[in-house]
Write an enzyme that holds these catalytic residues in place. Sequence first.
Site, PDB file in Angstrom:
ATOM      1  N   ASP A  56       8.749 -70.321  59.478  1.00 24.58           N
ATOM      2  CA  ASP A  56       9.314 -71.071  58.343  1.00 24.58           C
ATOM      3  C   ASP A  56       9.807 -70.114  57.265  1.00 24.58           C
ATOM      4  OD1 ASP A  56       9.035 -73.604  59.230  1.00 24.58           O
ATOM      5  OD2 ASP A  56       7.367 -74.154  57.922  1.00 24.58           O
TER       6      ASP A  56
ATOM      7  N   LYS B  10      13.088 -74.623  56.664  1.00 24.65           N
ATOM      8  CA  LYS B  10      13.510 -75.971  56.278  1.00 24.65           C
ATOM      9  C   LYS B  10      13.137 -76.243  54.829  1.00 24.65           C
ATOM     10  CE  LYS B  10      11.245 -78.857  59.026  1.00 24.65           C
ATOM     11  NZ  LYS B  10      10.659 -79.588  57.932  1.00 24.65           N
TER      12      LYS B  10
ATOM     13  N   MET C  25       5.639 -78.688  45.248  1.00 25.39           N
ATOM     14  CA  MET C  25       7.017 -79.202  45.320  1.00 25.39           C
ATOM     15  C   MET C  25       7.367 -80.054  44.087  1.00 25.39           C
ATOM     16  SD  MET C  25       6.980 -80.183  49.366  1.00 25.39           S
ATOM     17  CE  MET C  25       5.257 -80.658  49.396  1.00 25.39           C
TER      18      MET C  25
HETATM   19  C1  LIG Z   1       6.308 -77.543  52.035  1.00 24.34           C
HETATM   20  S1  LIG Z   1       5.088 -77.059  50.891  1.00 24.34           S
HETATM   21  C2  LIG Z   1       4.102 -76.021  51.908  1.00 24.34           C
HETATM   22  C3  LIG Z   1       2.727 -75.770  51.362  1.00 24.34           C
HETATM   23  C4  LIG Z   1       1.919 -74.828  52.232  1.00 24.34           C
HETATM   24  N1  LIG Z   1       1.642 -75.431  53.512  1.00 24.34           N
HETATM   25  C5  LIG Z   1       0.615 -74.395  51.575  1.00 24.34           C
HETATM   26  O1  LIG Z   1      -0.464 -74.751  52.082  1.00 24.34           O
HETATM   27  O2  LIG Z   1       0.677 -73.686  50.581  1.00 24.34           O
HETATM   28  C6  LIG Z   1       5.990 -75.905  49.925  1.00 24.34           C
HETATM   29  C7  LIG Z   1       5.470 -75.854  48.503  1.00 24.34           C
HETATM   30  O3  LIG Z   1       4.290 -75.046  48.440  1.00 24.34           O
HETATM   31  C8  LIG Z   1       4.236 -74.398  47.200  1.00 24.34           C
HETATM   32  N2  LIG Z   1       4.219 -72.946  47.414  1.00 24.34           N
HETATM   33  C9  LIG Z   1       4.244 -72.307  48.594  1.00 24.34           C
HETATM   34  N3  LIG Z   1       4.139 -70.975  48.415  1.00 24.34           N
HETATM   35  C10 LIG Z   1       4.039 -70.781  47.077  1.00 24.34           C
HETATM   36  C11 LIG Z   1       3.876 -69.638  46.255  1.00 24.34           C
HETATM   37  N4  LIG Z   1       3.781 -68.404  46.769  1.00 24.34           N
HETATM   38  N5  LIG Z   1       3.797 -69.809  44.910  1.00 24.34           N
HETATM   39  C12 LIG Z   1       3.872 -71.040  44.377  1.00 24.34           C
HETATM   40  N6  LIG Z   1       4.020 -72.162  45.094  1.00 24.34           N
HETATM   41  C13 LIG Z   1       4.090 -72.039  46.438  1.00 24.34           C
HETATM   42  C14 LIG Z   1       5.450 -74.847  46.412  1.00 24.34           C
HETATM   43  O4  LIG Z   1       5.092 -75.993  45.668  1.00 24.34           O
HETATM   44  C15 LIG Z   1       6.405 -75.211  47.513  1.00 24.34           C
HETATM   45  O5  LIG Z   1       7.414 -76.084  47.068  1.00 24.34           O
END
Ligand SMILES: C[S@@+](CC[C@H](N)C(=O)[O-])C[C@H]1O[C@@H](n2cnc3c(N)ncnc32)[C@H](O)[C@@H]1O
Length: 254
Positions: free
Chosen positions: A36, A58, A170
Amino acid sequence: MSKGKVWLIGAGPGDPELLTLKAARALGEADVVLVDDLVDRRVLAHARPGARVIEVGKRGGCKSTPQAFIEKLMVRLARRGAIVARLKGGDPFVFGRGGEEAEALEAAGIPFEVASGITAGIAAPAAIGIPVTHRDVARGVTFLTGHTHDGSGPDWAALRATGTTLVIYMGMKRVAALVAGMLEAGFPADTPACAIQNGTLDTQAEVVTTLAELPAAATEARLGSPAILVIGEVVRHARSAAAPAADSTTRCAA
Ligand SMILES: C[S@@+](CC[C@H](N)C(=O)[O-])C[C@H]1O[C@@H](n2cnc3c(N)ncnc32)[C@H](O)[C@@H]1O
């Protein structure tokens, strides 16, 4: 009998050192890695030399590989005998559609294992010193998405009554609407709040402020996705914040 199987792997929030040992081992076993776009590419150092890497990013609003295609691809590769690593940001089962993928694999009779990852909703706040369940001020933590299929919002009044820290994934694009909903439901305007972009990475940037000020502060600091929003008293523990007051906003960027 085919040796094919799928690993659903959490790559952690960004910092490649936050990858688990299990995830590193599973990556090293894989013939094919489906990755991803939020996954930091440095974790691919654990993949077997010669393993095929397929980008299936995605991100919301961008050109993406349809979910159904990814699921079919995993099934097809595993049926051919490949060990497939499905590498996702954070934890695969936290807003990662890992649950849907597990269902698709189960329905197709493909063996799979999960290597949990460290979710951004814990690691990004921790990266600026916020313990999301500090027992003095939070009864727990609630993970929410700011982006629902139908655009509906949560029951903010019910959430307020839980006394838990709110961690919103998100949510950056809809931060103004989310905050308006919370204020309308009676959250105090001076509730400590923060937004953390690219948590745990060198590019990390954050604002630590109050609920009412959060949309303006995030805009002024030009924060974008991916970001985590944290709402609650635990935000007072942020290293960049000296107990946020109604008129105080702290901006930090690496
Ligand atoms: C589709 S979700 C996936 C979440 C992921 N599975 C997790 O457990 O962190 C994507 C969202 O995770 C958050 N996110 C992922 N990586 C991040 C990071 N390094 N810093 C801040 N927010 C993050 C944001 O809100 C982003 O829009």
